[in-house]
Enzyme design. Structure first.
Site, PDB file in Angstrom:
ATOM      1  N   ALA A 318       0.918  -1.054  -0.107  1.00  8.87           N
ATOM      2  CA  ALA A 318      -0.095   0.081   0.043  1.00  8.87           C
ATOM      3  C   ALA A 318       0.884   1.282   0.082  1.00  8.87           C
ATOM      4  CB  ALA A 318      -0.864  -0.129   1.177  1.00  8.87           C
ATOM      5  N   TRP A 321       2.245   1.562  -3.663  1.00  7.57           N
ATOM      6  CA  TRP A 321       1.121   2.258  -4.290  1.00  7.57           C
ATOM      7  C   TRP A 321       1.078   3.492  -4.036  1.00  7.57           C
ATOM      8  CZ3 TRP A 321      -3.432   4.651  -3.266  1.00  7.57           C
ATOM      9  CH2 TRP A 321      -4.245   5.016  -4.502  1.00  7.57           C
ATOM     10  N   HIS A 322       1.452   4.285  -3.203  1.00  7.73           N
ATOM     11  CA  HIS A 322       1.039   5.638  -3.077  1.00  7.73           C
ATOM     12  C   HIS A 322       2.069   6.478  -3.641  1.00  7.73           C
ATOM     13  CE1 HIS A 322      -1.996   4.950   0.133  1.00  7.73           C
ATOM     14  NE2 HIS A 322      -2.497   5.905  -0.045  1.00  7.73           N
ATOM     15  N   GLY A 323       3.441   5.818  -3.762  1.00  2.69           N
ATOM     16  CA  GLY A 323       4.539   6.476  -4.472  1.00  2.69           C
ATOM     17  C   GLY A 323       5.478   5.879  -4.726  1.00  2.69           C
ATOM     18  N   PHE A 456      -0.840  10.182  -7.209  1.00  2.00           N
ATOM     19  CA  PHE A 456      -0.680   8.700  -7.074  1.00  2.00           C
ATOM     20  C   PHE A 456      -1.509   7.867  -7.890  1.00  2.00           C
ATOM     21  CE2 PHE A 456      -1.023  10.559  -2.416  1.00  2.00           C
ATOM     22  CZ  PHE A 456       0.346  10.948  -2.548  1.00  2.00           C
TER      23      PHE A 456
END
Length: 456
Positions: A318, A321-323, A456
């Site tokens: 996770a 996924w955000h950056g 994102f």
């Protein structure tokens, strides 16, 4: 175009609503094609060069879904998911991987420097949700037009919420303006759009004055203790009002077109544990992570050790996924460890008083959000050092906007709940119109801030 821009509010949205009403009233068979065209136009306004990527991804995934329905070969689905992830990886993570290889092995590779297509994470996850459910026998075969609209519906294509096919496909077949409550739903959509704009313009954006200068100072090598604390306390609320404001706008705009999208926030800063927070924050992403990663890794069905491993890996992914940065990965890992500690604590059966749980949870969130916001570990380290330093530099702690944000986040209901509770009233309509006009003046006077989650 931004939801909080004149181009969208005064041109695109009114024109789209007029065309949509005309199609629904006089040529219902053209309603869905019109929505698809509007969605492509909205997406292409940002950068028309990425329209072919979006269109090809839709065609390829839909064709594979049809081929799976014809031949039933599960390898088709797995291949499609892998290709989707590779495309996402190339655009979003290739330069991150190249930089990591340089740090680890010393191998010098030329960065690709590809522009990041807006919304690529979100429409990739929509593809994956549908294909996974199709393979499991939960999703039906659908036509190209409805699949296109599921992927591109413009209120949610850029930053969510992440919508399951089962939540919207049946709504595309309705006659929204023929419903007995059509006028009321339309009105509530306008109120929700206005509330979302107000959250973004009047609370989220002003908090950037507390946050951005502090991180710029930290990047330059020094930030005062006062500025560090202001930024640390302000950023959780800034990103909340920015992202939840966007979501409220998306839900409100979708209602104007007769579609109900899922809620994405449920007063997250009232959470009394980290697990409680993730049930309330970016709820559609949390649900995706739970159903398509955590459970797939074993979840809580195979003992505590597997549960802790699945929790840690899910949150690490996770974070990624955000950056595309190690700060995001470490942020995710810290949340994975925090959730794992919470799971172990619950096994002891010793309850934590709600207030203490809330203090611990918010403190953890505020401190870990430093890694989320900081562009590098060096900047994050400077911020942490400043928090526990004594360089107040005679500065006065500016707290009013932070206090307002905290009060609204902690005491008020969600915008969706508030909107649904509002009685139909002429005064509500007048007040909404006044607030909307004030927002337009505010947008005209100030810099027009992009939404944080667009990156994102």
């Amino acid at each position: 175009m931004l939801f909080n821009s004149f181009a969208f509010l005064l041109v695109f949205l009114p024109c789209a609503l007029i065309l949509h009403f005309a199609a629904e009233r006089f040529a219902p068979q053209w309603r869905l094609p019109l929505l698809a065209v509007l969605s492509f136009a909205f997406y292409g306004y940002w950068d028309w060069r990425f329209l072919p990527l979006l269109m090809i991804s839709i065609l390829v995934n839909w064709w594979i879904a049809r081929a799976f329905g014809h031949w039933g070969r599960r390898e088709l689905i797995w291949s499609a998911i892998v290709v989707n992830l590779i495309v996402l990886g190339v655009f979003k993570y290739a330069d991150f991987g190249i930089g990591l290889a340089l740090q680890v092995t010393g191998t010098a590779l030329t960065p690709l420097e590809l522009a990041l297509p807006l919304g690529i994470s979100f429409f990739t996850f929509h593809h994956i949700m549908y294909l996974t459910d199709l393979k499991a026998g939960r999703a039906p075969q659908i036509g190209l037009l409805r699949y296109t609209l599921y992927i591109t519906f413009f209120p949610q294509v850029l930053a969510g919420p992440l919508v399951r096919w089962s939540e919207v496909l049946h709504q595309f077949d309705e006659r929204p303006y023929q419903r007995s409550d059509a006028a009321e739903r339309f009105a509530r959509g306008l109120v929700l759009l206005t509330i979302g704009l107000a959250k973004k313009v009047f609370i989220g954006d002003p908090l950037s004055v507390y946050v951005n200068p502090a991180y710029e100072a930290a990047a330059a090598g020094a930030v005062s203790t006062t500025a560090a604390w202001q930024a640390t306390l302000a950023f959780p609320f800034q990103i909340y009002f920015d992202f939840s404001g966007y979501t409220d706008m998306a839900l409100g705009i979708a209602l104007l077109f007769g579609v109900v999208l899922p809620q994405n926030f449920e007063t997250p800063f009232r959470a009394v544990s980290l697990q409680d927070f993730w049930r309330r924050w970016h709820m559609t992403l949390s649900r995706f992570l739970r159903d398509y990663l955590y459970i797939g890794m074993g979840g809580n069905r195979h003992g505590l050790a597997v549960q802790l491993f699945a929790t840690f890996m899910t949150m690490t992914l996770a974070g990624l996924w955000h950056g595309a940065g190690l700060t995001f990965v470490v942020w995710g890992m810290m949340h994975g460890v925090g959730l794992a500690v919470g799971a172990v604590w619950r096994k002891t059966g010793v309850p934590i008083p709600p207030f203490i749980g809330w203090v611990l949870t918010f403190s953890f969130l505020a401190l870990t959000f430093i890694l989320f916001r900081a562009p590098t570990f060096e900047v994050a380290s400077t911020m942490f050092e400043a928090l526990f330093g004594s360089d107040i530099a005679g500065e006065r702690f500016r707290w009013r906007t932070i206090a307002l944000a905290a009060a609204v986040a902690l005491l008020g209901p969600t915008a969706w709940t508030f909107t649904q509770r509002l009685p139909p009233s002429r005064w509500v309509a007048v007040l909404t119109a006044i607030v909307f006009v004030v927002i337009l003046f505010k947008i005209g006077d100030d810099a027009n801030y992009e939404f944080i989650y667009f990156q994102f």
